[in-house]
Design an enzyme around this catalytic site. Structure first.
Site, mmCIF file in Angstrom:
data_model
loop_
_atom_site.group_PDB
_atom_site.id
_atom_site.type_symbol
_atom_site.label_atom_id
_atom_site.label_comp_id
_atom_site.label_asym_id
_atom_site.label_seq_id
_atom_site.Cartn_x
_atom_site.Cartn_y
_atom_site.Cartn_z
ATOM 1 N N SER A 42 41.827 30.731 33.943
ATOM 2 C CA SER A 42 42.492 31.467 35.028
ATOM 3 C C SER A 42 43.472 30.630 35.838
ATOM 4 O O SER A 42 44.336 31.170 36.510
ATOM 5 C CB SER A 42 41.441 32.055 35.981
ATOM 6 O OG SER A 42 40.645 31.030 36.540
ATOM 7 N N ASP A 327 41.369 33.297 46.691
ATOM 8 C CA ASP A 327 40.122 34.065 46.600
ATOM 9 C C ASP A 327 38.934 33.102 46.554
ATOM 10 O O ASP A 327 39.098 31.905 46.817
ATOM 11 C CB ASP A 327 40.159 35.082 45.438
ATOM 12 C CG ASP A 327 40.076 34.438 44.061
ATOM 13 O OD1 ASP A 327 39.785 33.218 43.967
ATOM 14 O OD2 ASP A 327 40.299 35.161 43.066
ATOM 15 N N HIS A 330 39.887 30.600 43.454
ATOM 16 C CA HIS A 330 41.205 30.083 43.062
ATOM 17 C C HIS A 330 42.088 29.703 44.242
ATOM 18 O O HIS A 330 42.100 30.386 45.264
ATOM 19 C CB HIS A 330 41.928 31.153 42.234
ATOM 20 C CG HIS A 330 41.133 31.615 41.047
ATOM 21 N ND1 HIS A 330 40.384 32.776 41.054
ATOM 22 C CD2 HIS A 330 40.959 31.055 39.832
ATOM 23 C CE1 HIS A 330 39.783 32.923 39.882
ATOM 24 N NE2 HIS A 330 40.113 31.886 39.116
#
Ligand SMILES: *[C@@H]1O[C@H](CO)[C@@H](O)[C@H](O)[C@H]1NC(C)=O
Ligand SMILES: *[C@@H]1O[C@H](CO)[C@@H](O)[C@H](O)[C@H]1NC(C)=O
Ligand SMILES: *[C@@H]1O[C@H](CO)[C@@H](O)[C@H](O)[C@H]1NC(C)=O
Ligand SMILES: *[C@@H]1O[C@H](CO)[C@@H](O)[C@H](O)[C@H]1NC(C)=O
Length: 354
Positions: A42, A327, A330
């Protein structure tokens, strides 16, 4: 016939110049750019997971994801751009698209295979992500297509001049480890699978790589709160694994440099850069180093950003540029921009100077 000869002549002149990489002719030979191929998780996924059958835990294609730069959700797990987007910009390349983006046919600037949630081990979030093994077979398809389109020699030139970035490992250490495996053995598998990816790309002509150490994973907001049902390793255990991983990665890369002729790499010290910003946010222009801008619960550590992961309520900060974390897991675009700049200036830039 005359024009045919003329074309041959141009090609020959151009081929000579390509060695010094200054051929910008119209012969169809490769232009003076260095392609960028991206693999991993990610941290680098530009939206591949938008196109796979998975759960919302492994997707981020709703607002406020993407709000800062793109103004719409792209599937990136941040408010804006990621490290590969900044690197592409510094290298004067267009933003490198997601491999699964519908209609994508042109790979001459490179392509991005990264998938949120992916690990180096197939078992990590198996069935929900594009694992590294699958990313490798996607790369082989791209390589085959390049050979068909450009011919063997030119495709090889493109692949050997290209830079290969990978972010992998975080997801292997945030799930329950295989039973009865020691840390040494488990980290050995992760680095072993990363090594076989390197050798695979090297075999196809890849010579220039960009790696990253793992971030201090125990310091992300989600690790600061007790997650119901979490069966993964504890914070202390994660820290031990991350440190072991980072040590072994350095060791293996030094070894590969001796073994593989022409192998070059640059390593982003994400561990240190992230730790400094988490512990001393104001030194780097942030106000908040520990809590997420978007999420719920203490430290915004519950992974609810955007309200699409089963829980509709979440909190969003007023000014995302003040935060290290976007978040619960991240970083913000601002962190990515700072570390990309540091990495580029450190020596990544040199890999793009053919
Ligand atoms: C997607 O995954 C779910 C759950 O794993 C499964 O029930 C469903 O059949 C899958 N859909 C497709 C189109 O593969
Ligand atoms: C793990 O090791 C313990 C002790 O050596 C043994 O009793 C247990 O059966 C092993 N579990 C598995 C799943 O292999
Ligand atoms: C790759 O990972 C698997 C577990 O998914 C492990 O069994 C295997 O030994 C690893 N390969 C290497 C070369 O370390
Ligand atoms: C957001 O925070 C940054 C950094 O502290 C600051 O420069 C900027 O003025 C703030 N923006 C708003 C709209 O308050």
């Amino acid at each position: 016939m005359a024009s045919f000869r003329f074309q041959i002549y141009i090609l020959a002149v151009c081929a000579g110049l390509v060695i010094q990489s200054s051929c910008n002719g119209h012969s169809g030979l490769q232009k003076k750019h260095v392609a960028l191929f991206i693999f991993g998780d990610s941290l680098y996924d530009p939206g591949n997971n938008n196109y796979i059958n998975t759960t919302k835990d492994f997707q981020a294609n709703w607002l406020p994801y993407g709000e800062t730069f793109f103004r719409y959700p792209t599937g990136r797990f941040s408010d804006g751009r990621l490290i590969p987007d900044f690197i592409a910009e510094y290298a004067k390349l267009p933003i490198i698209p997601a491999y699964l983006q519908p209609g994508l046919k042109d790979y001459t600037y490179g392509v991005n295979f990264a998938s949120g949630g992916a690990g180096a081990l197939v078992e990590s979030h198996q069935g929900f992500v594009i694992d590294l093994k699958t990313q490798r077979s996607q790369f082989k398809k791209v390589e085959k297509q390049l050979r068909q389109k450009l011919g063997e020699a030119e495709a090889y030139t493109l692949l050997s001049k290209a830079v290969y970035l990978i972010s992998i490992g975080s997801n292997d250490y945030s799930i329950p480890l295989a039973t009865n495996t020691s840390h040494d053995e488990y980290v050995g598998w992760v680095i072993g699978n990363l090594t076989s990816w390197i050798k695979d790309v090297y075999k196809k002509g890849g010579r220039k790589f960009g790696f990253s150490s793992l971030a201090p994973l125990a310091s992300v907001p989600s690790m600061r709160v007790i997650q119901p049902g979490n069966t993964g390793p504890s914070g202390e255990e994660v820290t031990a694994l991350v440190k072991l991983h980072n040590r072994l990665l350095s060791k293996v890369l030094t070894k590969l440099k001796k073994e593989l002729q022409g192998f070059k790499y640059s390593k982003l010290n994400l561990y240190t850069y992230a730790k400094e910003r988490i512990n001393h946010p104001s030194k780097y222009g942030f106000k908040e180093g520990k809590a997420a801008c978007c999420g719920s619960g203490p430290y915004g550590g519950i992974y609810t950003c955007g309200g699409k992961r089963g829980v509709t309520e979440y909190e969003l900060c007023g000014n995302v540029t003040e935060y290290v974390f976007f978040d619960s897991v991240h970083p913000t675009e601002r962190v990515y921009e700072q570390v990309s700049k540091l990495w580029w200036g450190q020596n990544l830039k040199e890999l793009f100077e053919v």
